[in-house]
Design a protein around this motif. Structure first.
Motif, mmCIF file in Angstrom:
data_model
loop_
_atom_site.group_PDB
_atom_site.id
_atom_site.type_symbol
_atom_site.label_atom_id
_atom_site.label_comp_id
_atom_site.label_asym_id
_atom_site.label_seq_id
_atom_site.Cartn_x
_atom_site.Cartn_y
_atom_site.Cartn_z
ATOM 1 N N ALA A 27 28.326 47.448 30.769
ATOM 2 C CA ALA A 27 29.642 47.877 31.671
ATOM 3 C C ALA A 27 29.303 49.301 31.498
ATOM 4 N N SER A 28 29.935 50.094 32.642
ATOM 5 C CA SER A 28 29.777 51.512 32.696
ATOM 6 C C SER A 28 30.470 52.267 31.391
ATOM 7 N N SER A 29 29.825 53.210 30.824
ATOM 8 C CA SER A 29 30.258 53.847 29.860
ATOM 9 C C SER A 29 31.476 54.836 29.934
ATOM 10 N N ASN A 30 31.840 55.038 31.388
ATOM 11 C CA ASN A 30 33.070 55.669 31.521
ATOM 12 C C ASN A 30 34.047 54.871 31.508
ATOM 13 N N ASN A 31 35.074 55.025 30.543
ATOM 14 C CA ASN A 31 36.269 54.132 30.016
ATOM 15 C C ASN A 31 37.425 54.383 30.898
ATOM 16 N N THR A 32 37.260 55.205 32.074
ATOM 17 C CA THR A 32 38.634 55.261 33.098
ATOM 18 C C THR A 32 38.909 53.999 33.641
ATOM 19 N N ASP A 33 38.114 52.831 33.924
ATOM 20 C CA ASP A 33 38.577 52.083 34.479
ATOM 21 C C ASP A 33 38.805 50.632 33.540
ATOM 22 N N ASN A 34 39.772 50.732 32.786
ATOM 23 C CA ASN A 34 40.196 49.775 31.849
ATOM 24 C C ASN A 34 40.453 48.338 32.584
ATOM 25 N N SER A 39 39.544 42.837 32.734
ATOM 26 C CA SER A 39 38.870 41.411 33.381
ATOM 27 C C SER A 39 37.779 40.771 32.662
ATOM 28 N N GLU A 40 36.892 41.535 32.139
ATOM 29 C CA GLU A 40 35.872 40.998 31.409
ATOM 30 C C GLU A 40 36.230 40.323 30.167
ATOM 31 N N PHE A 41 37.061 40.937 29.384
ATOM 32 C CA PHE A 41 37.719 40.178 28.242
ATOM 33 C C PHE A 41 38.385 38.777 28.577
ATOM 34 N N ILE A 42 39.259 38.987 29.795
ATOM 35 C CA ILE A 42 40.027 37.875 30.203
ATOM 36 C C ILE A 42 39.146 36.530 30.496
ATOM 37 N N LYS A 43 37.753 36.878 31.147
ATOM 38 C CA LYS A 43 36.849 36.052 31.725
ATOM 39 C C LYS A 43 36.085 35.364 30.395
ATOM 40 N N ALA A 44 35.966 36.411 29.283
ATOM 41 C CA ALA A 44 35.390 35.856 28.025
ATOM 42 C C ALA A 44 36.551 34.845 27.274
ATOM 43 N N TYR A 45 37.659 35.272 27.292
ATOM 44 C CA TYR A 45 38.708 34.197 26.886
ATOM 45 C C TYR A 45 38.520 33.003 27.514
ATOM 46 N N ASN A 46 38.691 33.085 28.864
ATOM 47 C CA ASN A 46 38.501 31.655 29.616
ATOM 48 C C ASN A 46 37.411 30.969 29.365
ATOM 49 N N THR A 47 36.143 31.663 29.220
ATOM 50 C CA THR A 47 34.950 30.772 28.878
ATOM 51 C C THR A 47 35.185 30.359 27.537
ATOM 52 N N GLY A 48 35.664 30.993 26.488
ATOM 53 C CA GLY A 48 36.036 30.216 25.122
ATOM 54 C C GLY A 48 36.945 29.035 25.293
ATOM 55 N N LYS A 49 38.086 29.180 26.290
ATOM 56 C CA LYS A 49 38.757 27.998 26.459
ATOM 57 C C LYS A 49 37.908 26.772 26.943
ATOM 58 N N GLU A 50 37.298 27.177 28.022
ATOM 59 C CA GLU A 50 36.544 26.032 28.769
ATOM 60 C C GLU A 50 35.634 25.481 27.822
ATOM 61 N N LYS A 51 35.138 26.160 26.998
ATOM 62 C CA LYS A 51 34.083 25.417 25.891
ATOM 63 C C LYS A 51 34.827 25.021 24.695
ATOM 64 N N GLY A 52 35.939 25.029 24.702
ATOM 65 C CA GLY A 52 36.872 24.407 23.700
ATOM 66 C C GLY A 52 36.769 25.172 22.269
ATOM 67 N N ILE A 53 36.405 26.403 22.469
ATOM 68 C CA ILE A 53 36.282 27.258 21.244
ATOM 69 C C ILE A 53 37.547 27.762 20.857
ATOM 70 N N LEU A 54 38.266 28.398 21.974
ATOM 71 C CA LEU A 54 39.562 29.005 21.799
ATOM 72 C C LEU A 54 40.638 27.942 22.537
ATOM 73 N N THR A 55 41.627 27.774 21.689
ATOM 74 C CA THR A 55 42.854 26.959 22.340
ATOM 75 C C THR A 55 44.043 27.865 22.066
ATOM 76 N N ASP A 56 45.360 27.624 22.677
ATOM 77 C CA ASP A 56 46.519 28.249 22.462
ATOM 78 C C ASP A 56 47.023 27.984 20.947
ATOM 79 N N GLN A 57 46.586 27.068 20.150
ATOM 80 C CA GLN A 57 46.944 26.952 18.945
ATOM 81 C C GLN A 57 46.118 27.935 17.927
#
Length: 69
Positions: A27-34, A39-57
């Motif tokens: 990702a760009s080293s310029n942190n002005t576009d949070n 959105s990248e962290f949300i994608k990672a979270y959703n990937t974790g949920k799809e793989k069963g690593i993360l759950t709401d519990q």
């Protein structure tokens, strides 16, 4: 939070964190576009949920996001 839940949460963060490391590093080293970064962290979270690593519990999306901000 009991010990097992803490370990599961830590392991989940580590596993998902490792899986997104290349995309965050490229990702760009310029942190002005949070919104892009978040959105990248949300994608990672959703990937974790799809793989069963993360759950709401063991970790909600807001808990996951707050661990990076």
């Amino acid at each position: 939070m009991n010990f097992k839940k803490i370990c599961m949460s830590g392991a989940a963060c580590l596993a998902v964190g490792i899986s997104i490391m290349p995309s965050v590093a490229s990702a760009s080293s310029n942190n002005t576009d949070n919104s892009y970064e978040q959105s990248e962290f949300i994608k990672a979270y959703n990937t974790g949920k799809e793989k069963g690593i993360l759950t709401d519990q063991n970790m909600t999306q807001s808990e996951f996001l707050s661990s990076f901000y």
